[in-house]
Write an enzyme that holds these catalytic residues in place. Structure first.
Site, PDB file in Angstrom:
ATOM      1  N   CYS A 197      -0.534   4.083   2.115  1.00 19.78           N
ATOM      2  CA  CYS A 197      -0.326   3.909   3.565  1.00 19.78           C
ATOM      3  C   CYS A 197       1.148   4.029   3.947  1.00 19.78           C
ATOM      4  O   CYS A 197       1.491   4.635   4.951  1.00 19.78           O
ATOM      5  CB  CYS A 197      -0.802   2.527   4.022  1.00 19.78           C
ATOM      6  SG  CYS A 197      -2.299   1.932   3.270  1.00 19.78           S
ATOM      7  N   ASP A 198       2.014   3.391   3.180  1.00 27.63           N
ATOM      8  CA  ASP A 198       3.400   3.190   3.625  1.00 27.63           C
ATOM      9  C   ASP A 198       4.447   3.957   2.825  1.00 27.63           C
ATOM     10  O   ASP A 198       5.623   3.953   3.199  1.00 27.63           O
ATOM     11  CB  ASP A 198       3.755   1.688   3.555  1.00 27.63           C
ATOM     12  CG  ASP A 198       2.864   0.852   4.458  1.00 27.63           C
ATOM     13  OD1 ASP A 198       2.262   1.426   5.379  1.00 27.63           O
ATOM     14  OD2 ASP A 198       2.766  -0.365   4.235  1.00 27.63           O
ATOM     15  N   CYS A 220       0.830  -1.200   0.000  1.00 25.13           N
ATOM     16  CA  CYS A 220       0.000   0.000   0.000  1.00 25.13           C
ATOM     17  C   CYS A 220       0.867   1.255   0.000  1.00 25.13           C
ATOM     18  O   CYS A 220       1.374   1.650   1.058  1.00 25.13           O
ATOM     19  CB  CYS A 220      -0.921  -0.047   1.227  1.00 25.13           C
ATOM     20  SG  CYS A 220      -1.964   1.392   1.417  1.00 25.13           S
TER      21      CYS A 220
HETATM   22  C1  LIG Z   1       0.508  -3.665   5.167  1.00 28.56           C
HETATM   23  C2  LIG Z   1      -0.840  -2.974   5.139  1.00 28.56           C
HETATM   24  C3  LIG Z   1      -0.916  -1.652   5.500  1.00 28.56           C
HETATM   25  C4  LIG Z   1      -2.138  -0.999   5.479  1.00 28.56           C
HETATM   26  N1  LIG Z   1      -2.172   0.286   5.896  1.00 28.56           N
HETATM   27  C5  LIG Z   1      -3.346   0.931   5.949  1.00 28.56           C
HETATM   28  C6  LIG Z   1      -3.401   2.286   6.429  1.00 28.56           C
HETATM   29  O1  LIG Z   1      -2.404   2.877   6.824  1.00 28.56           O
HETATM   30  N2  LIG Z   1      -4.622   2.877   6.439  1.00 28.56           N
HETATM   31  C7  LIG Z   1      -5.775   2.266   6.017  1.00 28.56           C
HETATM   32  O2  LIG Z   1      -6.846   2.866   6.086  1.00 28.56           O
HETATM   33  N3  LIG Z   1      -5.747   0.996   5.551  1.00 28.56           N
HETATM   34  C8  LIG Z   1      -4.570   0.315   5.502  1.00 28.56           C
HETATM   35  N4  LIG Z   1      -4.538  -0.971   5.036  1.00 28.56           N
HETATM   36  C9  LIG Z   1      -5.788  -1.587   4.564  1.00 28.56           C
HETATM   37  C10 LIG Z   1      -6.674  -2.063   5.759  1.00 28.56           C
HETATM   38  O3  LIG Z   1      -5.894  -2.862   6.626  1.00 28.56           O
HETATM   39  C11 LIG Z   1      -7.875  -2.864   5.242  1.00 28.56           C
HETATM   40  O4  LIG Z   1      -8.640  -2.056   4.364  1.00 28.56           O
HETATM   41  C12 LIG Z   1      -8.774  -3.337   6.397  1.00 28.56           C
HETATM   42  O5  LIG Z   1      -8.041  -4.128   7.299  1.00 28.56           O
HETATM   43  C13 LIG Z   1      -9.956  -4.165   5.889  1.00 28.56           C
HETATM   44  O6  LIG Z   1     -10.672  -4.622   6.990  1.00 28.56           O
HETATM   45  P1  LIG Z   1     -11.630  -5.904   6.905  1.00 28.56           P
HETATM   46  O7  LIG Z   1     -12.123  -6.140   8.286  1.00 28.56           O
HETATM   47  O8  LIG Z   1     -12.601  -5.743   5.813  1.00 28.56           O
HETATM   48  O9  LIG Z   1     -10.690  -7.108   6.441  1.00 28.56           O
HETATM   49  P2  LIG Z   1      -9.370  -7.727   7.086  1.00 28.56           P
HETATM   50  O10 LIG Z   1      -8.582  -6.723   7.795  1.00 28.56           O
HETATM   51  O11 LIG Z   1      -8.753  -8.482   5.965  1.00 28.56           O
HETATM   52  O12 LIG Z   1      -9.927  -8.751   8.180  1.00 28.56           O
HETATM   53  C14 LIG Z   1     -10.579  -9.928   7.788  1.00 28.56           C
HETATM   54  C15 LIG Z   1     -10.342 -10.987   8.838  1.00 28.56           C
HETATM   55  O13 LIG Z   1     -11.100 -12.140   8.505  1.00 28.56           O
HETATM   56  C16 LIG Z   1     -10.347 -13.307   8.794  1.00 28.56           C
HETATM   57  N5  LIG Z   1     -10.859 -14.417   7.984  1.00 28.56           N
HETATM   58  C17 LIG Z   1     -10.756 -14.560   6.630  1.00 28.56           C
HETATM   59  N6  LIG Z   1     -11.355 -15.706   6.241  1.00 28.56           N
HETATM   60  C18 LIG Z   1     -11.837 -16.300   7.374  1.00 28.56           C
HETATM   61  C19 LIG Z   1     -12.541 -17.523   7.638  1.00 28.56           C
HETATM   62  N7  LIG Z   1     -12.881 -18.350   6.640  1.00 28.56           N
HETATM   63  N8  LIG Z   1     -12.865 -17.843   8.915  1.00 28.56           N
HETATM   64  C20 LIG Z   1     -12.537 -17.003   9.945  1.00 28.56           C
HETATM   65  N9  LIG Z   1     -11.860 -15.837   9.750  1.00 28.56           N
HETATM   66  C21 LIG Z   1     -11.529 -15.489   8.490  1.00 28.56           C
HETATM   67  C22 LIG Z   1      -8.923 -12.896   8.424  1.00 28.56           C
HETATM   68  O14 LIG Z   1      -7.981 -13.728   9.072  1.00 28.56           O
HETATM   69  C23 LIG Z   1      -8.883 -11.455   8.896  1.00 28.56           C
HETATM   70  O15 LIG Z   1      -8.407 -11.340  10.221  1.00 28.56           O
HETATM   71  C24 LIG Z   1      -3.332  -1.667   5.050  1.00 28.56           C
HETATM   72  C25 LIG Z   1      -3.264  -3.012   4.677  1.00 28.56           C
HETATM   73  C26 LIG Z   1      -2.038  -3.669   4.724  1.00 28.56           C
HETATM   74  C27 LIG Z   1      -1.957  -5.135   4.340  1.00 28.56           C
END
Ligand SMILES: Cc1cc2nc3c(=O)[nH]c(=O)nc-3n(C[C@H](O)[C@H](O)[C@H](O)COP(=O)(O)OP(=O)(O)OC[C@H]3O[C@@H](n4cnc5c(N)ncnc54)[C@H](O)[C@@H]3O)c2cc1C
Length: 303
Positions: free
Chosen positions: A134-135, A131
């Protein structure tokens, strides 16, 4: 039976848990990996309102603690399917554990597609990033490379070229596949070098990335690039395979449902990065979590 099961303890799922608990519902959150989701990979977050600067891990702990304090129950498990009988949802984990609920929120996010190289996962947050928004600023004045040639990679490379000393774009094909307008902007930048027909073959550095080796697939020539950062922009893989029976999926595998987070199956909702949307960030994931939770509460109240 629980009122609402939330699958995935990322920002979307944990926000959904907070909202549903506040509305008086019992909530079980099932998580297969680390509580907090993708953001735990980020060393520093600077765009989550209320926190000028916070580590992703700390933010993840705050989300998790908040959900627990509101009364949500959290458990570890990998959900492999959702079954439905007489309006009751049965959530089945890969170890056979089964939970029942009146409504289910799928908040399973998306994982970034990896290059498949040794130690790649260990170096995420220590030189490898997905990203630039972000980074990118962490690599100000430094040399970075980016892998990919589509619109995301081009946009990220343009952004990086504004803060980094040099940006090397590594594309496995003979051309970029993104929009020509973006290609024009990028290739005019004096600090950008593009390598076509080239793949990354290894990652250098022990605890932090110090460089990469690349190979030209036409000439077979291998070379080393000293870089502090490697941005991987070769697409995302939504974590929705297990839910194709209860969520309409688009051709990329994202839950093809709108801003109301409602699936075509009554009582099933999807929130966060697993849903088809333009912006995948913390704020949009949390927004979805709240929308899905309130919709799920309303669905239960009308049952
Ligand atoms: C390195 C990095 C840096 C980032 N920096 C930023 C930033 O600075 N600012 C920003 O706004 N966004 C940032 N993002 C993006 C942000 O992290 C995501 O948009 C956000 O986390 C999405 O949230 P979510 O809950 O939809 O999904 P996720 O964070 O992907 O959470 C989904 C969860 O579901 C779990 N899961 C998946 N499948 C299953 C299953 N079958 N059974 C049980 N559990 C399951 C996963 O293990 C995970 O923990 C960054 C992403 C990354 C990778």
């Amino acid at each position: 039976m629980t009122d609402i099961i939330v699958i995935g303890a990322g920002p979307a799922g944990l926000t959904a848990a907070v909202y549903a608990c506040r509305a008086g519902k019992s909530v079980l959150v099932i998580e297969k990996g680390g509580f907090g989701g993708q953001i735990t990979y980020s060393p520093k977050v600077e765009n989550f309102p209320g926190n000028q600067e916070i580590s992703g891990m700390e933010l993840a702990e705050q989300f998790t603690d908040h959900a627990i304090a509101m009364g949500a129950e959290l458990t570890v498990g990998t959900v492999e399917k959702i079954e439905e009988a007489n309006g009751i949802k049965r959530v089945v984990c890969d170890d056979g554990e089964t939970y029942e609920a009146k409504a289910v929120i799928v908040a399973t996010g998306a994982r970034h597609r990896l290059l498949g190289l040794d130690r790649e996962e260990d170096l995420i947050g220590n030189g490898i990033s997905f990203c630039a928004v972000c980074d990118g600023s962490f690599f100000e004045g430094q040399d970075v490379a980016i892998v990919g040639g589509g619109n995301s990679a081009l946009q990220e490379a343009i952004l990086l070229s504004e803060v980094c000393k040099s940006v090397t774009v590594i594309q496995n094909l003979a051309n970029f596949t993104g929009e020509s307008k973006l290609v024009d902007i990028l290739t005019k930048r004096s600090n950008v070098t593009c390598h076509f027909n080239t793949v990354v073959t290894s990652l250098l550095g022990a605890d932090e990335l110090t460089g990469i080796t690349v190979k030209n697939s036409e000439s077979g020539e291998e070379s080393t690039l000293a870089v502090n950062g490697l941005f991987v922009a070769i697409g995302l893989v939504p974590e929705t395979e297990a839910f194709a029976d209860v969520l309409p999926l688009n051709k990329w595998g994202y839950a093809d449902i709108g801003e109301d987070c409602k699936s075509t199956v009554q009582g099933i909702f999807a929130a966060g990065d697993c849903r088809s949307k333009a912006v995948r960030q913390l704020t949009t994931a949390c927004a979805d979590g709240s929308v899905a939770a309130l919709a799920a509460c309303h669905y239960i109240d009308e049952m």
